[in-house]
Enzyme design. Structure first.
Site, PDB file in Angstrom:
ATOM      1  CG  HIS A 276      55.155  19.291 -45.857  1.00 57.76           C
ATOM      2  ND1 HIS A 276      56.517  19.233 -46.046  1.00 57.76           N
ATOM      3  CD2 HIS A 276      54.615  18.391 -46.709  1.00 57.76           C
ATOM      4  CE1 HIS A 276      56.793  18.351 -47.002  1.00 57.76           C
ATOM      5  NE2 HIS A 276      55.656  17.819 -47.419  1.00 57.76           N
TER       6      HIS A 276
ATOM      7  CD  GLU B 213      57.469  21.908 -43.811  1.00 64.23           C
ATOM      8  OE1 GLU B 213      57.063  21.271 -42.823  1.00 64.23           O
ATOM      9  OE2 GLU B 213      57.851  21.351 -44.860  1.00 64.23           O
TER      10      GLU B 213
ATOM     11  CB  CYS C 181      56.871  15.018 -45.861  1.00 59.62           C
ATOM     12  SG  CYS C 181      55.639  14.392 -47.021  1.00 59.62           S
TER      13      CYS C 181
HETATM   14  N1  GLN Z   1      58.269  11.447 -51.744  1.00 57.79           N
HETATM   15  C1  GLN Z   1      57.415  11.230 -50.620  1.00 57.79           C
HETATM   16  C2  GLN Z   1      55.966  10.992 -51.037  1.00 57.79           C
HETATM   17  O1  GLN Z   1      55.581  11.371 -52.113  1.00 57.79           O
HETATM   18  C3  GLN Z   1      57.514  12.371 -49.624  1.00 57.79           C
HETATM   19  C4  GLN Z   1      57.014  13.664 -50.159  1.00 57.79           C
HETATM   20  C5  GLN Z   1      57.468  14.870 -49.388  1.00 57.79           C
HETATM   21  O2  GLN Z   1      58.423  14.798 -48.603  1.00 57.79           O
HETATM   22  N2  GLN Z   1      56.812  16.005 -49.591  1.00 57.79           N
HETATM   23  O3  GLN Z   1      55.208  10.464 -50.287  1.00 57.79           O
END
Ligand code: GLN
Length: 577
Positions: free
Chosen positions: A507, A509, A381
């Site tokens: 994600h 994970e 992410c």
């Molecule tokens: N801050 C980034 C976004 O909102 C990444 C978010 C995250 O890593 N969950 O796109």
């Protein structure tokens, strides 16, 4: 009709109710009983999505896009079952629902009160889980500690619940602490006695006591607890600190937890099959080799902030019989001292998700170090967004490239707001959340690792790869190996010339389970092991590299998803972009 288990906690917070609830789930599941586990959290936030990781640890995301307590991750991993937004309830969400009903006039002029309106709403949420998923057993964990003012409505609701559905259908399990007092040279039962007294004053008599301790609890003490707390001796279950949370179900099985629960709920006693779980723990405790993975983040003082990621790394390491050493690196330290000091000898680097600009430059420096030194790299992410920024600044020569999250006026917003986010005002529950399909491009590392055409992964972000930079990105030797099925949103990027460099907008994970480690984490751990084996250099993994032309144009390769031909896409996922 489902049976209901309620798990309360006494004496101290962080007593491990979540692991006990999840372990009971595992033990029931190993007897072929279906289980759903929900968490009732006493705080006023509608969900933990707006809370800082320092306050709350990780925000776990369900398939249907709920931002939930990290215990839901434990429930999923231990029971190998996906939970939904129904499995996460907070005081805030209960009050919100009741107040909305009041505004609609649903209470027909009545005075709205904690009892019965709030308690009824709580009971309804528990019943809803039973109705929706139809499990044999619904386990409900009540957050907080008995005696807290905030959890009183929840305790009152579960007290009433037994009356509503019948004694034989409800079981109260109380998790307490039996501390060792060094100066007395004894374990003490008094805190447990007091906690049970507190519970009884609300009208709940526990059926089972799960006693957390750092050493075995002697039979005499179990007898004493049984006498004072009015719980049969065989229902006083010791839960001794384990080296790994994954051993807890096995220890609780030896103590007879599931057998007693099944008896009290008048279910049929069945032989458990815990052989796979036992193999997992055996493998975890007898690794053949070890590796070191650096996690470069800004919440490193609190490893709970990255819980699912750590577990996903662990699952992969267990499968490959590797001892996993984690090196927690504060990205702000890299900003001051550079990557060399912290990352020189590690076998792999992960840059996980996050929000806000603090520490981002350190994360970008970590990506640069991993890229230049051929260290296996996984970006998650924000970690993926950092790898795109790193490329733009250091490879494509766009020195001022940034994410619009950190500089809304940057001339080169290589990471930009998702179109559907432009008009979003509220912060809570408004990100791109939950499961979305991702089409994988042929001849890529992603495709080789997943061995699938389309994968489904969970998201939690507002920003995305800016398509205006796609060609420049591809021309510089990168590949886009996963996109939304229409090819529009970039979901996975990789660097084919590197032994292992892959980063995802989602994600992964959240989907890793002990029994089925996630392919991307398995890939990282394998690549890290290859590097560790080869000593200094990871180039020995060259033979495993994927031959791929750097100029690959994903939009030509990605087949537009055809919902009619894709039953999973059709059935479970609403595709929104
Ligand atoms: N801050 C980034 C976004 O909102 C990444 C978010 C995250 O890593 N969950 O796109």
């Amino acid at each position: 009709m489902a049976k209901f288990v309620f798990v309360t906690g006494g004496v101290v917070s962080s007593i491990g109710k979540g692991i006990v609830a999840a372990s009971l789930g595992r033990l029931l599941k190993s007897r072929d009983y279906s289980v759903s586990i929900l968490k009732l959290d006493p705080y006023i936030n509608v969900d933990p999505g707006t809370m800082s990781p320092f306050q709350h640890g990780e925000v776990f995301v369900t398939e249907d896009g709920a931002e939930t307590d990290l215990d839901l991750g434990h429930y999923e991993r231990f029971t190998d079952t996906s939970m939904s937004r129904l499995n996460s309830v907070t005081t805030g969400s209960i009050y919100q629902a009741v107040i909305n009903k009041e505004r609609r006039g649903d209470y027909m002029g009545g005075t709205v009160q904690v009892i019965p309106h709030i308690t009824n709403e709580i009971k309804e949420r528990i019943r809803r889980v039973a109705k929706n998923t139809n499990p044999d057993v619904v386990i409900t964990e009540i957050g907080g500690t008995v005696g807290d003012i905030e959890s009183l409505p929840f305790l009152e609701a579960i007290r009433q619940f037994r009356k509503d559905v019948g004694r034989q259908n409800v079981l109260y399990m109380h998790v307490t602490l039996v501390p060792w007092i060094a100066s007395a040279g004894e374990m003490k039962t008094k805190p447990t006695q007091h906690s049970v007294k507190e519970l009884r004053s609300i009208g709940i008599q526990p059926d089972i006591l799960v006693c957390r301790s750092d050493r075995p609890i002697p039979a005499t003490l179990k007898h004493k607890l049984s006498e004072f707390c009015d719980v049969p001796e065989q229902c006083v279950i010791a839960s001794i600190d384990a080296k790994s949370i994954y051993e807890v179900p096995l220890l609780l099985e030896q103590e007879g937890l599931a057998q007693q629960a099944i008896e009290l709920l008048q279910l049929e006693q069945r032989q458990p099959d815990l052989s796979n779980w036992q193999t997992l723990v055996d493998r975890l405790y007898s690794p053949k080799n070890s590796i070191e993975i650096a996690i470069v983040g800004k919440y490193i003082q609190l490893s709970d902030a990255y819980l699912s990621m750590v577990e996903a790394l662990r699952h992969a390491a267990i499968e490959l019989s590797l001892d996993l050493n984690l090196k927690w690196v504060n990205s702000e330290d890299i900003e001051v001292e550079g990557g060399e000091k912290y990352l020189k000898n590690v076998d792999g680097v992960v840059v996980p998700g996050g929000f806000g600009s603090r520490g981002v430059d350190g994360k970008i420096a970590a990506v640069e170090y991993a890229r230049n030194h051929q260290i296996p790299f996984l970006g998650l992410c924000l970690g993926m967004q950092c790898s795109v920024m790193e490329w733009a600044r250091n490879v494509a020569g766009l020195k001022d490239a940034n994410s619009a999250e950190f500089d809304p006026n940057t001339p080169n917003p290589v990471i930009n707001l998702l179109p559907e986010q432009h008009d979003v005002v509220d912060l809570g529950g408004t990100m791109r959340l939950g499961l979305y399909p991702c089409r994988l491009a042929p001849n890529t590392l992603a495709k080789r690792l997943y061995e699938k055409e389309v994968v489904y992964e969970r998201h939690r972000h507002r920003y995305e790869f800016n398509n205006a930079y796609r060609n420049l990105f591809l021309e510089n030797g990168y590949a886009i190996s996963g996109t939304s099925p229409d090819g529009r949103l970039v979901e996975i990027v990789e660097l084919p010339s590197h032994p292992f460099f892959i980063a995802t907008q989602f994600h992964p994970e959240f989907q890793s389970r002990p029994s089925t480690p996630h392919p991307l984490f398995k890939g990282l751990i394998q690549a890290a092991f290859n590097k560790a084996k080869s000593g200094e250099s990871a180039t020995s993994t060259t033979s495993q590299r994927i031959a791929i032309s750097p100029g690959i144009n994903i939009s030509e390769q990605v087949i537009v998803a055809d919902a009619d031909r894709d039953p999973i896409l059709n059935a479970t996922t609403e595709v929104k972009y």
